[in-house]
Design a protein around this motif. Structure first.
Motif, mmCIF file in Angstrom:
data_model
loop_
_atom_site.group_PDB
_atom_site.id
_atom_site.type_symbol
_atom_site.label_atom_id
_atom_site.label_comp_id
_atom_site.label_asym_id
_atom_site.label_seq_id
_atom_site.Cartn_x
_atom_site.Cartn_y
_atom_site.Cartn_z
ATOM 1 N N MET A 1 5.344 10.652 -12.374
ATOM 2 C CA MET A 1 5.168 9.645 -13.422
ATOM 3 C C MET A 1 4.464 8.413 -12.866
ATOM 4 O O MET A 1 3.567 7.846 -13.508
ATOM 5 C CB MET A 1 6.513 9.253 -14.021
ATOM 6 C CG MET A 1 6.394 8.116 -15.038
ATOM 7 S SD MET A 1 7.934 7.714 -15.887
ATOM 8 C CE MET A 1 8.019 9.070 -17.065
ATOM 9 N N MET A 2 4.839 7.984 -11.659
ATOM 10 C CA MET A 2 4.224 6.794 -11.086
ATOM 11 C C MET A 2 2.779 7.047 -10.659
ATOM 12 O O MET A 2 2.002 6.105 -10.514
ATOM 13 C CB MET A 2 5.049 6.288 -9.902
ATOM 14 C CG MET A 2 6.445 5.792 -10.269
ATOM 15 S SD MET A 2 6.471 4.581 -11.632
ATOM 16 C CE MET A 2 5.476 3.249 -10.949
ATOM 17 N N MET B 1 12.881 -5.960 -5.094
ATOM 18 C CA MET B 1 13.190 -4.942 -4.084
ATOM 19 C C MET B 1 11.944 -4.111 -3.824
ATOM 20 O O MET B 1 11.252 -3.697 -4.753
ATOM 21 C CB MET B 1 14.339 -4.049 -4.554
ATOM 22 C CG MET B 1 14.676 -2.905 -3.605
ATOM 23 S SD MET B 1 16.052 -1.876 -4.216
ATOM 24 C CE MET B 1 17.458 -2.881 -3.754
ATOM 25 N N VAL B 2 11.656 -3.868 -2.547
ATOM 26 C CA VAL B 2 10.518 -3.051 -2.134
ATOM 27 C C VAL B 2 11.074 -1.815 -1.429
ATOM 28 O O VAL B 2 11.911 -1.927 -0.525
ATOM 29 C CB VAL B 2 9.579 -3.831 -1.187
ATOM 30 C CG1 VAL B 2 8.418 -2.955 -0.744
ATOM 31 C CG2 VAL B 2 9.067 -5.102 -1.874
ATOM 32 N N PHE B 3 10.602 -0.642 -1.858
ATOM 33 C CA PHE B 3 11.154 0.586 -1.278
ATOM 34 C C PHE B 3 10.108 1.698 -1.262
ATOM 35 O O PHE B 3 9.088 1.638 -1.952
ATOM 36 C CB PHE B 3 12.381 1.052 -2.072
ATOM 37 C CG PHE B 3 12.067 1.579 -3.440
ATOM 38 C CD1 PHE B 3 11.906 2.946 -3.662
ATOM 39 C CD2 PHE B 3 11.927 0.715 -4.511
ATOM 40 C CE1 PHE B 3 11.614 3.437 -4.929
ATOM 41 C CE2 PHE B 3 11.645 1.197 -5.791
ATOM 42 C CZ PHE B 3 11.483 2.558 -5.987
ATOM 43 N N PRO C 1 0.797 -1.245 0.000
ATOM 44 C CA PRO C 1 0.000 0.000 0.000
ATOM 45 C C PRO C 1 0.823 1.284 0.000
ATOM 46 O O PRO C 1 0.389 2.288 -0.557
ATOM 47 C CB PRO C 1 -0.831 -0.129 1.274
ATOM 48 C CG PRO C 1 -0.923 -1.602 1.522
ATOM 49 C CD PRO C 1 0.390 -2.158 1.084
ATOM 50 N N LYS C 2 2.020 1.251 0.595
ATOM 51 C CA LYS C 2 2.799 2.486 0.721
ATOM 52 C C LYS C 2 4.167 2.400 0.061
ATOM 53 O O LYS C 2 4.985 3.312 0.220
ATOM 54 C CB LYS C 2 2.967 2.842 2.202
ATOM 55 C CG LYS C 2 1.653 3.118 2.921
ATOM 56 C CD LYS C 2 1.899 3.492 4.377
ATOM 57 C CE LYS C 2 0.591 3.789 5.102
ATOM 58 N NZ LYS C 2 0.812 4.152 6.519
ATOM 59 N N GLU C 3 4.426 1.331 -0.682
ATOM 60 C CA GLU C 3 5.766 1.130 -1.214
ATOM 61 C C GLU C 3 5.735 0.729 -2.690
ATOM 62 O O GLU C 3 4.769 0.154 -3.175
ATOM 63 C CB GLU C 3 6.488 0.045 -0.406
ATOM 64 C CG GLU C 3 6.704 0.417 1.052
ATOM 65 C CD GLU C 3 7.241 -0.747 1.847
ATOM 66 O OE1 GLU C 3 8.371 -0.641 2.375
ATOM 67 O OE2 GLU C 3 6.528 -1.761 1.948
ATOM 68 N N GLY D 1 0.247 -0.061 -3.922
ATOM 69 C CA GLY D 1 -1.136 -0.529 -3.904
ATOM 70 C C GLY D 1 -1.573 -1.355 -5.097
ATOM 71 O O GLY D 1 -2.741 -1.751 -5.175
ATOM 72 N N VAL D 2 -0.669 -1.646 -6.021
ATOM 73 C CA VAL D 2 -1.024 -2.437 -7.206
ATOM 74 C C VAL D 2 -0.903 -3.930 -6.874
ATOM 75 O O VAL D 2 0.176 -4.410 -6.497
ATOM 76 C CB VAL D 2 -0.124 -2.090 -8.402
ATOM 77 C CG1 VAL D 2 -0.428 -3.004 -9.585
ATOM 78 C CG2 VAL D 2 -0.311 -0.634 -8.798
ATOM 79 N N THR D 3 -1.979 -4.668 -7.023
ATOM 80 C CA THR D 3 -1.974 -6.101 -6.730
ATOM 81 C C THR D 3 -1.261 -6.860 -7.841
ATOM 82 O O THR D 3 -1.516 -6.654 -9.025
ATOM 83 C CB THR D 3 -3.420 -6.626 -6.586
ATOM 84 O OG1 THR D 3 -4.077 -5.898 -5.541
ATOM 85 C CG2 THR D 3 -3.418 -8.104 -6.236
ATOM 86 N N HIS D 4 -0.355 -7.745 -7.439
ATOM 87 C CA HIS D 4 0.452 -8.473 -8.409
ATOM 88 C C HIS D 4 0.945 -9.773 -7.786
ATOM 89 O O HIS D 4 0.830 -9.994 -6.583
ATOM 90 C CB HIS D 4 1.651 -7.627 -8.853
ATOM 91 C CG HIS D 4 2.589 -7.325 -7.719
ATOM 92 N ND1 HIS D 4 2.339 -6.359 -6.790
ATOM 93 C CD2 HIS D 4 3.768 -7.897 -7.362
ATOM 94 C CE1 HIS D 4 3.319 -6.315 -5.904
ATOM 95 N NE2 HIS D 4 4.199 -7.243 -6.233
ATOM 96 N N GLY D 5 1.517 -10.619 -8.606
ATOM 97 C CA GLY D 5 2.098 -11.864 -8.118
ATOM 98 C C GLY D 5 2.738 -12.611 -9.269
ATOM 99 O O GLY D 5 2.261 -12.569 -10.414
ATOM 100 N N THR D 6 3.862 -13.291 -8.982
ATOM 101 C CA THR D 6 4.534 -14.072 -10.009
ATOM 102 C C THR D 6 3.789 -15.384 -10.239
ATOM 103 O O THR D 6 3.451 -16.086 -9.284
ATOM 104 C CB THR D 6 5.993 -14.371 -9.582
ATOM 105 O OG1 THR D 6 6.670 -13.138 -9.321
ATOM 106 C CG2 THR D 6 6.728 -15.130 -10.666
#
Length: 311
Positions: free
Chosen positions: A127-128, A97-99, A44-46, A79-84
């Motif tokens: 941009m993001m 990496m999460v930042f 949500p914040k990264e 906040g974008v839902t994703h998964g490999t």
């Protein structure tokens, strides 16, 4: 029993890296392969970065399939839902990496770069805001930073934790620069590293025999007293004595490399007369100009060049 593999780059604590106007917080770093099982998730914040090192990786981002190959980056907005997509027979190696970036209320220090840093990072954040997901090719050899991270983490030599922080920041900024357009530069704060700027001015203008502290002050729109105070605070020496030292050092080049007379050399390095150069040279070096030339001729294989170089 199948299980999540353990990899070398994982740390259980976040890394907070103070940039200047921003804090860069890296909360997760890890290398993965085809044995990694992910679940659909979001931060949500990264932001999260995926970088494919080998093979092919398939990502489900908000229900859409994205296929990434070796050398591809994917950066995800907060906040974008994703998964490999889990495919144990699909050989791959990838880095995650999460930042986050948090703007500080005040810069850590004033070095003239705060405005530049804000300009660049604000452009990335804007941009993001518009793009939830960006996929691009790596043109900055970011895999080198990953290799260095693994080396530092494994060897843990002196200061390895600080070196890791620098590598984290370098990886993130080089990853972002793969897709960020050029940003028009802005004038740096005139208070930037002024003592160094003073020395550059002296190097450029030392041949002028009339060069004075007032000239330097006028050029930088400051008072002579303030110029001298800043210079002494930074170097522990006065600006005028430094100028004399520069002129003597540059005179050494002419003494070694040419057959110029002392009168000619004095003019070229900004002294008013040969006697002034000779007197100050003896005071600073402890030997006369003739002795200096003699020592050089007899201590080096080659004699000074004959003739005079072009102006």
């Amino acid at each position: 029993m199948y299980h999540q593999p353990l990899h070398l780059l994982y740390t259980s604590h976040a890394q907070n890296i103070c940039l200047n106007s921003y804090d860069l917080c890296v909360s997760y770093v890890e290398q993965h392969d085809e044995n990694t099982v992910e679940f659909p998730h979001s931060h949500p914040k990264e932001f999260e970065i995926y970088y494919v090192q080998e093979g092919t990786m398939e990502q489900i981002v908000r229900g859409e399939l994205l296929v990434l190959s070796k050398g591809d980056f994917m950066i995800l907005k907060q906040g974008v839902t994703h998964g490999t997509l889990y495919k144990p027979n699909q050989k791959k190696s990838y880095f995650a990496m999460v930042f986050s970036l948090q703007k500080r209320s005040l810069p850590c220090y004033k070095n003239g770069l705060a405005d530049m840093e804000t300009l660049h990072l604000d452009a990335f954040l804007k941009m993001m805001d518009k793009k939830e997901t960006i996929v691009c090719k790596d043109t900055n050899k970011c895999h080198d930073y990953i290799r260095q991270m693994a080396d530092e983490f494994c060897m843990q030599s002196w200061g390895w934790f600080y070196k890791l922080q620098l590598l984290y920041a370098s990886f993130i900024f080089n990853a972002i620069s793969n897709f960020m357009p050029p940003i028009q530069s802005i004038p740096l704060d005139p208070t930037r590293n002024l003592p160094i700027e003073f020395t550059k001015y002296l190097h450029a203008n030392y041949p002028n025999p009339d060069l004075s502290l007032q000239d330097v002050a006028d050029y930088f729109y400051m008072s002579p007293r303030h110029i001298n105070r800043l210079f002494k605070d930074f170097f522990g020496a006065s600006l005028s004595k430094t100028l004399t030292q520069y002129r003597i050092n540059y005179a050494k080049n002419y003494l070694i490399d040419t057959n110029f007379s002392v009168d000619e050399i004095a003019i070229k390095v900004g002294f008013s007369s040969a006697s002034t150069l000779s007197r100050l040279f003896k005071e600073v070096e402890g030997i006369t100009i003739s002795e200096y030339r003699y020592q050089y001729v007899h201590q080096t294989p080659a004699s000074p060049k004959s003739g005079k170089p072009g102006e």
